[in-house]
Design a protein around this motif. Sequence first.
Motif: not given
Length: 361
Positions: A92, A248, A270, A273-274
């Motif tokens: 993630t 993150t 992941a 997307k961040k």
Amino acid sequence: MEKRTPLFEWHSSNGGRMVSFAGYSLPVQYETGVIAEHNAVRKNAGLFDVSHMAEFTLTGKDALRNLGLIFTNDFTNMVTGRVRYTLLCNETGGIIDDLVVCKMDEGRYMLVVNAANREKDAAWIGKKISGDCCFEDVSDDWAQIALQGPQSQKILASVSNTIPSKYYTLIENGSAAGIPCIISQTGYTGEDGFELYCKNNDAVLLWEKLLDAGKNAGLLPCGLGCRDTLRLEAGMPLWGHEMDETITPFEAGLSFGVKMNKPDFIGKTALEKKFRPSRLRTGIEITGRGIAREKSAVYSGGVQIGITTSGTFCPYLEKACAMALLDAGFAKPGIAVNIDVRGRMIEGVTCTLPFYKKIIS
């Protein structure tokens, strides 16, 4: 039962106040105190027992391929003797740990990871490797001593002619005071410095030889207390505070350790997307009375905008500072904030990191 480093008896016999940390009994400070030890590192030099840190090895013709897939940085252009910071992420995009990778030779690498994450990291990496690659936890084979501060090179040069020439480089077959050791130009204080890895049986002698070499240069033995104040003053993140498995690299301000142009690595999908995080690690200078500790709510205009991750009084700067994860719109300098410390609001202002940057002479 708590583990002991090879220097435990020396610390206990020389005024070290021992505490439990990451499963080890380590000195938090000596009789000189945290402030004196902190300022010795900023002005002269300090010596730290960091033997609790964990060391792993990856060897084999597929070692480089595995590094590229498991970790966030790019290692394809590393030459022997280089050290590179990287992150270990989950699927993630959260940070399992941060670490350094040392290239000892083609197909042979040493990884230095946080002591508290040793077992977790070893289990994760061990499950992910494939092909012709051998993973081994060699932590118990090594003691690690950190010599940090503006006088560190002068002190080390008095007992060694094998000194790495650049920041984030190492010499594997080094020697200090006649003792074989790996010597890397790395550290966690915001100052110039070195980390020396030696066999356990040599640790006490190496420690004492370094202290003797630095006795006229203001060198002090230092504990965990000032190691933490130094890294915070220098704006350096600590796992479990500024980063964890829910944070993150982009939120933690560690994008330099992530190479999104690599074909793939664990967590890349992941992180794509961040890429524009909604919160960011930010500095806060305390302008009111008090100290903001971790996990204190931060407010602006009566609305909570984030939470502190670390905070302390910075001895060299002589002011209280904190790091926080703030809503991205407030992650810029000059914003007045209030921090809720056990029901009392403390005033502060956002600022850029680091709080302290070493003076280049």
